[in-house]
Design a protein around this motif. Structure first.
Motif, PDB file in Angstrom:
ATOM      1  N   HIS A 189       0.776  -1.057   0.035  1.00 24.30           N
ATOM      2  CA  HIS A 189       0.029  -0.022   0.044  1.00 24.30           C
ATOM      3  C   HIS A 189       0.884   1.534   0.052  1.00 24.30           C
ATOM      4  O   HIS A 189       0.476   2.323   0.342  1.00 24.30           O
ATOM      5  CB  HIS A 189      -0.895  -0.097   1.341  1.00 24.30           C
ATOM      6  CG  HIS A 189      -1.749  -1.254   1.389  1.00 24.30           C
ATOM      7  ND1 HIS A 189      -2.823  -1.552   0.225  1.00 24.30           N
ATOM      8  CD2 HIS A 189      -1.646  -2.169   2.220  1.00 24.30           C
ATOM      9  CE1 HIS A 189      -3.250  -2.642   0.957  1.00 24.30           C
ATOM     10  NE2 HIS A 189      -2.474  -3.006   2.038  1.00 24.30           N
ATOM     11  N   GLU A 190       2.091   1.139  -0.181  1.00 24.39           N
ATOM     12  CA  GLU A 190       3.032   2.060  -0.231  1.00 24.39           C
ATOM     13  C   GLU A 190       2.694   3.364  -1.397  1.00 24.39           C
ATOM     14  O   GLU A 190       2.769   4.754  -0.764  1.00 24.39           O
ATOM     15  CB  GLU A 190       4.643   1.849  -0.391  1.00 24.39           C
ATOM     16  CG  GLU A 190       5.588   2.844  -0.578  1.00 24.39           C
ATOM     17  CD  GLU A 190       6.958   2.542  -0.588  1.00 24.39           C
ATOM     18  OE1 GLU A 190       7.801   3.429  -0.513  1.00 24.39           O
ATOM     19  OE2 GLU A 190       7.123   1.305  -1.087  1.00 24.39           O
ATOM     20  N   GLU A 191       2.316   2.999  -2.447  1.00 20.99           N
ATOM     21  CA  GLU A 191       1.866   4.073  -3.257  1.00 20.99           C
ATOM     22  C   GLU A 191       0.651   5.141  -2.749  1.00 20.99           C
ATOM     23  O   GLU A 191       0.942   6.299  -2.921  1.00 20.99           O
ATOM     24  CB  GLU A 191       1.335   3.393  -4.817  1.00 20.99           C
ATOM     25  CG  GLU A 191       2.604   3.155  -5.578  1.00 20.99           C
ATOM     26  CD  GLU A 191       2.112   2.567  -6.992  1.00 20.99           C
ATOM     27  OE1 GLU A 191       2.440   3.377  -7.876  1.00 20.99           O
ATOM     28  OE2 GLU A 191       1.534   1.750  -7.131  1.00 20.99           O
ATOM     29  N   ALA A 192      -0.235   4.405  -2.065  1.00 26.00           N
ATOM     30  CA  ALA A 192      -1.410   5.532  -1.603  1.00 26.00           C
ATOM     31  C   ALA A 192      -0.845   6.267  -0.621  1.00 26.00           C
ATOM     32  O   ALA A 192      -1.223   7.361  -0.500  1.00 26.00           O
ATOM     33  CB  ALA A 192      -2.341   4.522  -1.090  1.00 26.00           C
ATOM     34  N   ALA A 193       0.162   5.894   0.546  1.00 29.24           N
ATOM     35  CA  ALA A 193       0.804   6.511   1.285  1.00 29.24           C
ATOM     36  C   ALA A 193       1.430   7.984   0.738  1.00 29.24           C
ATOM     37  O   ALA A 193       1.447   8.975   1.398  1.00 29.24           O
ATOM     38  CB  ALA A 193       1.400   5.839   2.197  1.00 29.24           C
ATOM     39  N   GLU A 195       1.243   9.192  -2.234  1.00 27.53           N
ATOM     40  CA  GLU A 195       0.349  10.009  -2.978  1.00 27.53           C
ATOM     41  C   GLU A 195      -0.171  11.122  -1.914  1.00 27.53           C
ATOM     42  O   GLU A 195      -0.246  12.359  -2.478  1.00 27.53           O
ATOM     43  CB  GLU A 195      -0.829   9.278  -3.459  1.00 27.53           C
ATOM     44  CG  GLU A 195      -1.772  10.157  -4.529  1.00 27.53           C
ATOM     45  CD  GLU A 195      -2.981   9.602  -4.986  1.00 27.53           C
ATOM     46  OE1 GLU A 195      -3.767  10.017  -5.934  1.00 27.53           O
ATOM     47  OE2 GLU A 195      -3.007   8.320  -4.861  1.00 27.53           O
ATOM     48  N   VAL A 196      -0.515  10.539  -0.813  1.00 29.91           N
ATOM     49  CA  VAL A 196      -1.043  11.587   0.331  1.00 29.91           C
ATOM     50  C   VAL A 196      -0.084  12.528   0.802  1.00 29.91           C
ATOM     51  O   VAL A 196      -0.050  13.612   0.851  1.00 29.91           O
ATOM     52  CB  VAL A 196      -1.585  10.802   1.504  1.00 29.91           C
ATOM     53  CG1 VAL A 196      -2.133  11.821   2.504  1.00 29.91           C
ATOM     54  CG2 VAL A 196      -3.028  10.043   0.963  1.00 29.91           C
ATOM     55  N   GLU A 197       1.224  11.876   1.011  1.00 36.95           N
ATOM     56  CA  GLU A 197       2.338  12.677   1.447  1.00 36.95           C
ATOM     57  C   GLU A 197       2.720  13.736   0.445  1.00 36.95           C
ATOM     58  O   GLU A 197       2.968  14.713   0.761  1.00 36.95           O
ATOM     59  CB  GLU A 197       3.497  11.794   1.803  1.00 36.95           C
ATOM     60  CG  GLU A 197       4.713  12.695   2.285  1.00 36.95           C
ATOM     61  CD  GLU A 197       5.907  11.669   2.791  1.00 36.95           C
ATOM     62  OE1 GLU A 197       6.822  12.206   3.234  1.00 36.95           O
ATOM     63  OE2 GLU A 197       5.643  10.536   2.442  1.00 36.95           O
ATOM     64  N   ASP A 199       0.728  15.219  -2.055  1.00 37.82           N
ATOM     65  CA  ASP A 199      -0.092  16.280  -2.130  1.00 37.82           C
ATOM     66  C   ASP A 199       0.056  17.156  -0.927  1.00 37.82           C
ATOM     67  O   ASP A 199      -0.059  18.684  -1.116  1.00 37.82           O
ATOM     68  CB  ASP A 199      -1.636  15.571  -2.061  1.00 37.82           C
ATOM     69  CG  ASP A 199      -2.602  16.558  -1.984  1.00 37.82           C
ATOM     70  OD1 ASP A 199      -2.947  17.321  -2.886  1.00 37.82           O
ATOM     71  OD2 ASP A 199      -3.323  16.798  -0.609  1.00 37.82           O
ATOM     72  N   ARG A 283       7.903   7.324  -6.139  1.00 38.59           N
ATOM     73  CA  ARG A 283       6.451   6.946  -6.928  1.00 38.59           C
ATOM     74  C   ARG A 283       6.612   6.530  -8.242  1.00 38.59           C
ATOM     75  O   ARG A 283       6.317   5.589  -8.711  1.00 38.59           O
ATOM     76  CB  ARG A 283       5.471   8.161  -6.904  1.00 38.59           C
ATOM     77  CG  ARG A 283       4.964   8.473  -5.557  1.00 38.59           C
ATOM     78  CD  ARG A 283       3.901   9.399  -5.512  1.00 38.59           C
ATOM     79  NE  ARG A 283       2.665   8.935  -6.529  1.00 38.59           N
ATOM     80  CZ  ARG A 283       1.464   9.622  -6.671  1.00 38.59           C
ATOM     81  NH1 ARG A 283       1.497  10.806  -6.516  1.00 38.59           N
ATOM     82  NH2 ARG A 283       0.563   9.076  -7.303  1.00 38.59           N
ATOM     83  N   ARG A 287       6.169   2.800 -10.108  1.00 34.43           N
ATOM     84  CA  ARG A 287       5.327   2.883 -11.236  1.00 34.43           C
ATOM     85  C   ARG A 287       6.074   1.827 -12.396  1.00 34.43           C
ATOM     86  O   ARG A 287       5.551   1.107 -13.091  1.00 34.43           O
ATOM     87  CB  ARG A 287       4.947   4.071 -11.902  1.00 34.43           C
ATOM     88  CG  ARG A 287       3.698   4.822 -11.345  1.00 34.43           C
ATOM     89  CD  ARG A 287       3.247   5.965 -12.047  1.00 34.43           C
ATOM     90  NE  ARG A 287       4.221   7.037 -11.966  1.00 34.43           N
ATOM     91  CZ  ARG A 287       4.381   8.031 -11.153  1.00 34.43           C
ATOM     92  NH1 ARG A 287       3.335   7.918 -10.289  1.00 34.43           N
ATOM     93  NH2 ARG A 287       5.049   9.165 -11.333  1.00 34.43           N
ATOM     94  N   THR A 296      -0.240  -4.674  -9.644  1.00 38.26           N
ATOM     95  CA  THR A 296      -0.210  -3.989  -8.442  1.00 38.26           C
ATOM     96  C   THR A 296       1.155  -4.202  -7.809  1.00 38.26           C
ATOM     97  O   THR A 296       1.981  -5.220  -8.070  1.00 38.26           O
ATOM     98  CB  THR A 296      -1.368  -4.534  -7.469  1.00 38.26           C
ATOM     99  OG1 THR A 296      -0.976  -5.855  -7.293  1.00 38.26           O
ATOM    100  CG2 THR A 296      -2.749  -4.419  -8.337  1.00 38.26           C
TER     101      THR A 296
END
Length: 328
Positions: A189-193, A195-197, A199, A283, A287, A296
């Motif tokens: 789940h690293e990508e989601a975290a 993305e938030v950081e 932003d 990130r 990808r 994924t």
């Protein structure tokens, strides 16, 4: 067992029907009487090659039908039609079927012996099977041994029998495993975290300005806090509004707490261009890994496990191959 044979327009035979009983049946006759045609008719019934040249002169097609009794007492009727032009047609119990279906039935029902004809008794497998049946040989251990040899051969093939192919795979896997190890990937789940950081970091100045504006609207002179204080003062001491006065005071207290929290969050946001760049690079790396190794990050992690296992197999090829050869 063949119990009835019907032949029409095949070679010299215009029409013939044979009813056969148990035991041996012998057909005799002069040369050219059609004895060979009877054998040819049976061969057609069991999937033999259909030559339009066997059609009787003046006829459009030749037809052969045979009724066979099976070991369980049931019957099957095989048929073959050979036209003068076009492809032959095969029938099993009156239904159209491919010639291969006749051949399958023929293996069970008929064995032709004669000059230029297929003789199954000459086959090594048939001879061995007959000897085994006669001697009452238990083939279980042999079958088990063959299955084990097949398993070992499959394991050897999976290891990679071609030295060059094995070397190429080893180099590719070494590169892939090294790339995945450098990435130090362990969280699907690293990508989601990230993305938030990103932003939060990329818009730090705007976030800070938003916090200042919100605190001013809540706490500065003429803001929401002052408006609430005015409302509370207007209703204070008036019995009809006692309950509403209490609710407004609770809102005022909550407003003060919210204003303090907004101020704290805003002051905690710092501009960090270096961290923003690091997050963006990370990130992009993730990808790239997904593009090469899985849809994924969970798929990428699974590929990494498989790649490491396969690399270990190839690295220990000589030892593993030697052990399998010893088993064989």
């Amino acid at each position: 067992m063949l119990i009835e044979l019907r032949v029409e327009n095949l070679g010299v035979i215009e029409h013939a029907t044979l009813l056969l009983g148990p035991g041996m049946t012998a057909l005799t006759g002069e040369t050219g009487a059609g004895k060979t045609m009877v054998v040819d008719a049976i061969e057609l019934l069991v999937g033999g090659r259909a030559d339009p040249g066997v059609v009787r002169a003046g006829a459009d097609e030749a037809m052969v039908e045979g009724r066979f009794e099976l070991a369980d007492g049931s019957e099957v009727v095989l048929g073959r039609v050979v036209p003068r032009s076009g492809r032959s047609r095969a029938y099993v119990d009156g239904r159209l079927a491919p010639a291969s279906a006749l051949a399958e039935w023929g293996e069970k029902l008929v064995d032709l012996h004669g000059q230029h004809a297929h003789q199954s008794l000459l086959g090594t497998a048939t001879q061995r099977a007959a000897l085994d049946r006669f001697a009452g040989v238990d083939l279980g251990p042999l079958s088990a041994a063959r299955a084990e040899v097949a398993r070992i051969d499959a394991a050897l093939a999976a290891l990679g029998g071609d030295e060059r192919a094995r070397a190429r795979e080893l180099d590719l896997l070494s590169y892939q495993v090294a790339e995945l190890d450098r990435a130090e990937l362990d969280d699907p789940h690293e990508e989601a975290a990230l993305e938030v950081e990103e932003d939060a970091l990329a818009d730090a100045v705007a976030h800070q300005a938003a916090a200042v504006g919100a605190v001013a609207a809540l706490s500065d002179d003429g803001g929401a806090a002052d408006a609430l204080a005015t409302a509370i003062g207007a209703l204070a001491g008036r019995a009809p509004f006692a309950t509403l006065d209490e609710r407004l005071r609770a809102v005022a207290a909550e407003l003060t707490d919210v204003a303090g929290e907004v101020r704290a969050v805003g002051e905690g946001i710092e501009e960090d261009p270096a961290r923003v760049e690091a997050v963006r690079q990370r990130r992009q790396l993730l990808r790239d890994l997904r593009r090469k190794y899985g849809e994924t990050l969970a798929d990428v992690l699974a590929f990494a496990v498989e790649a490491r296992e396969r690399l270990a197999e190839l690295a220990g090829y000589e030892e593993r191959a030697g052990a399998l050869d010893a088993e064989r």
